[in-house]
Design an enzyme around this catalytic site. Structure first.
Site: not given
Length: 267
Positions: A106-108, A178
């Protein structure tokens, strides 16, 4: 690897007032734990493809190695989800920042721990002036990247990244994370000693400060994205002399920083 990138799953889809039982294509996740010089170092959650490139790019982007030749041995044990790495030398200061971290897809905040000290200490401005692209080339490269990913077209559940020159794609990578997609590109280039100062990163996701720093570490002076940048990313782009282009759609784009690398002559 033998792990599948995608699987079929039965889902209940609501459409036009009715529920249908259909088959859908779902992306898979694969955890790989890095054992660095005998010590558990980090676990990456990724798409199960180009794992060796991912690990090499991750170690380089985190400052653990600086060149591919610093890796003495790299063995991936798929059955147990482990990557065993031995290096000739190691940056002990950078290793101290890691504490058996789990790097999620995730993008955390799991990837943000290095910015304030380690990244600021190691990233240098991009001084390349020998790369310049036109507006039409921006559109063309984005289209090529989007068309290159069958996994995205089948599932919509991955990020895409590509290393390009002015004429087209040199290498494209896909991952649920990503950052992973960019690390796979970086690892590929380190393995093959591909020059990077005249190359372009094309990216499907948001240009966050983390993504911008990773582009700087890879060594590219231009990043193109179909999504938005953040304010901190743009401040870093100014400091690091990186041209950022965002919201790149079929007929429009925004140039946020260092427009001198974009050729406006043929507009």
């Amino acid at each position: 690897m033998n792990q599948p990138m995608k699987l079929q799953s039965h889902v209940w889809r609501y459409e036009e007032g009715a529920i249908h039982n259909v088959t859908d294509t779902i992306v898979t996740e694969f955890p790989i734990t890095i054992i660095l010089n005998g010590q558990e170092f980090a676990t990456l959650v990724c798409s199960p493809e180009h794992i060796e490139e991912l690990i090499i790019g991750f170690l380089a982007s985190e400052g653990i190695i600086h060149h591919y030749k610093e890796i003495k041995e790299l063995t991936i044990i798929e059955a147990t989800g482990r990557a065993i790495i031995e290096t000739h030398k190691i940056n002990k200061l950078n290793v101290l920042f890691h504490s058996k971290r789990i790097i999620t897809s995730c993008c955390g905040k799991s990837r943000q721990s290095f910015y304030f000290y380690n990244d600021a200490r190691t990233v240098k401005p991009i001084d390349s002036v020998n790369v310049k692209i036109s507006i039409e080339q921006c559109f063309h490269l984005m289209q090529l990247m989007q068309e290159s990913s069958d996994i995205f077209q089948d599932t919509g559940g991955v990020h895409n990244a590509a290393l390009c020159d002015r004429n087209g794609i040199i290498i494209a990578r896909t991952d649920i994370g990503r950052h992973n997609a960019l690390d796979k590109i970086y690892g590929h280039c380190l393995q093959r000693s591909i020059p990077l100062s005249d190359k372009i990163i094309v990216f499907s996701g948001r240009i966050s400060s983390e993504v911008l720093l990773k582009v700087a570490k890879i060594g590219c002076g231009i990043v193109l994205s179909k999504s938005a940048p953040t304010e901190l990313a743009l401040r870093l782009a100014e400091e690091l002399h990186i041209t950022t282009v965002g919201f790149l759609r079929s007929h429009s784009l925004n140039i946020y920083t260092k427009p001198d690398r974009i050729d406006f002559q043929n507009i």
